[in-house]
Design a protein around this motif. Structure first.
Motif, mmCIF file in Angstrom:
data_model
loop_
_atom_site.group_PDB
_atom_site.id
_atom_site.type_symbol
_atom_site.label_atom_id
_atom_site.label_comp_id
_atom_site.label_asym_id
_atom_site.label_seq_id
_atom_site.Cartn_x
_atom_site.Cartn_y
_atom_site.Cartn_z
ATOM 1 N N TYR A 1 0.840 -1.325 -0.156
ATOM 2 C CA TYR A 1 -0.029 -0.098 0.040
ATOM 3 C C TYR A 1 0.862 1.215 0.093
ATOM 4 C CZ TYR A 1 -3.208 -3.735 1.015
ATOM 5 O OH TYR A 1 -3.631 -4.913 0.943
ATOM 6 N N HIS A 2 1.941 1.135 -0.106
ATOM 7 C CA HIS A 2 3.014 2.347 -0.172
ATOM 8 C C HIS A 2 3.379 2.209 -1.811
ATOM 9 C CE1 HIS A 2 6.623 4.661 -0.259
ATOM 10 N NE2 HIS A 2 6.502 4.914 1.046
ATOM 11 N N ILE A 3 2.281 2.917 -2.392
ATOM 12 C CA ILE A 3 2.062 3.023 -3.991
ATOM 13 C C ILE A 3 3.533 3.778 -4.627
ATOM 14 C CG2 ILE A 3 0.783 4.009 -5.786
ATOM 15 C CD1 ILE A 3 -0.767 2.119 -3.938
ATOM 16 N N ALA A 4 3.971 4.419 -4.119
ATOM 17 C CA ALA A 4 5.408 4.959 -4.787
ATOM 18 C C ALA A 4 6.416 4.013 -4.610
ATOM 19 C CB ALA A 4 5.895 6.438 -4.005
ATOM 20 N N ALA A 5 6.492 2.969 -3.635
ATOM 21 C CA ALA A 5 7.516 2.098 -3.697
ATOM 22 C C ALA A 5 7.190 0.797 -4.272
ATOM 23 C CB ALA A 5 7.787 1.997 -2.077
ATOM 24 N N LEU A 6 5.968 0.578 -4.681
ATOM 25 C CA LEU A 6 5.541 -0.772 -5.366
ATOM 26 C C LEU A 6 6.165 -1.016 -6.619
ATOM 27 C CD1 LEU A 6 3.593 -2.727 -4.267
ATOM 28 C CD2 LEU A 6 1.746 -1.728 -5.359
ATOM 29 N N PRO A 7 6.619 -0.099 -7.565
ATOM 30 C CA PRO A 7 7.057 -0.572 -8.709
ATOM 31 C C PRO A 7 8.526 -0.997 -8.407
ATOM 32 C CG PRO A 7 6.080 1.426 -8.991
ATOM 33 C CD PRO A 7 5.911 1.215 -7.594
ATOM 34 N N LYS A 8 9.414 -0.482 -7.625
ATOM 35 C CA LYS A 8 10.669 -0.882 -7.195
ATOM 36 C C LYS A 8 10.642 -2.307 -6.256
ATOM 37 C CE LYS A 8 14.057 1.900 -8.403
ATOM 38 N NZ LYS A 8 14.814 1.776 -9.117
ATOM 39 N N LEU A 9 9.627 -2.531 -5.662
ATOM 40 C CA LEU A 9 9.546 -3.549 -4.870
ATOM 41 C C LEU A 9 9.127 -4.873 -5.791
ATOM 42 C CD1 LEU A 9 7.610 -2.728 -1.840
ATOM 43 C CD2 LEU A 9 9.922 -2.686 -2.072
ATOM 44 N N VAL A 10 8.436 -4.773 -6.900
ATOM 45 C CA VAL A 10 8.263 -5.686 -7.732
ATOM 46 C C VAL A 10 9.328 -5.692 -8.679
ATOM 47 C CG1 VAL A 10 6.623 -6.208 -9.706
ATOM 48 C CG2 VAL A 10 5.708 -5.366 -7.647
ATOM 49 N N GLU A 11 9.817 -4.815 -9.166
ATOM 50 C CA GLU A 11 11.188 -4.964 -9.938
ATOM 51 C C GLU A 11 12.138 -5.823 -8.921
ATOM 52 O OE1 GLU A 11 14.600 -2.199 -11.857
ATOM 53 O OE2 GLU A 11 13.484 -1.450 -10.137
ATOM 54 N N ALA A 12 12.344 -5.413 -7.943
ATOM 55 C CA ALA A 12 13.417 -6.232 -6.946
ATOM 56 C C ALA A 12 13.079 -7.670 -7.009
ATOM 57 C CB ALA A 12 13.546 -5.545 -5.947
ATOM 58 N N TYR A 13 11.759 -7.933 -6.726
ATOM 59 C CA TYR A 13 11.301 -9.403 -6.554
ATOM 60 C C TYR A 13 11.367 -10.086 -7.723
ATOM 61 C CZ TYR A 13 8.209 -13.251 -5.421
ATOM 62 O OH TYR A 13 7.790 -14.553 -5.225
#
Length: 109
Positions: free
Chosen positions: A56-68
């Motif tokens: 639910y931290h929308i700004a961080a979500l793209p980076k987190l999915v990318e890292a995963y």
């Protein structure tokens, strides 16, 4: 021997998530993805299905999915955009196009 690995990949464990906040960083998500992909799925030679959920931290979500997902393809181009506050639909279209481009190597989309 399992025939499939089903992963419920929630991103609400991110350290700055307003709801979960369990302390994971983007590096933690990368290590998690690496563990699932390289230590389990490839070692057992089984396909993996990821259900991306939570976060639910929308700004961080793209980076987190990318890292995963980075361990799937180390050559995957890094996400370099930011969420434009004035036009989120353009951001959504860009992210969708990047996802389709990546996934089309593995699935007919």
């Amino acid at each position: 021997q399992p025939h499939l690995l089903l992963v419920s990949a929630g991103f609400d464990a991110y350290h700055s998530d307003p709801l979960g906040s369990l302390g994971l960083t983007s590096e933690g998500y990368r290590l998690l993805g690496d563990f699932v992909i390289n230590r389990i799925a490839r070692a057992m030679q089984i396909p993996v299905v990821h259900c991306l959920e939570g976060g639910y931290h929308i700004a961080a979500l793209p980076k987190l999915v990318e890292a995963y997902i980075a361990p799937y393809d180390p050559g995957l181009p890094a996400y370099s955009g930011v969420i434009p506050s004035d036009n989120p639909s353009m951001y959504t279209k860009k992210l969708y196009a990047q996802a389709i481009e990546f996934l089309s190597r593995y699935w007919f989309l």
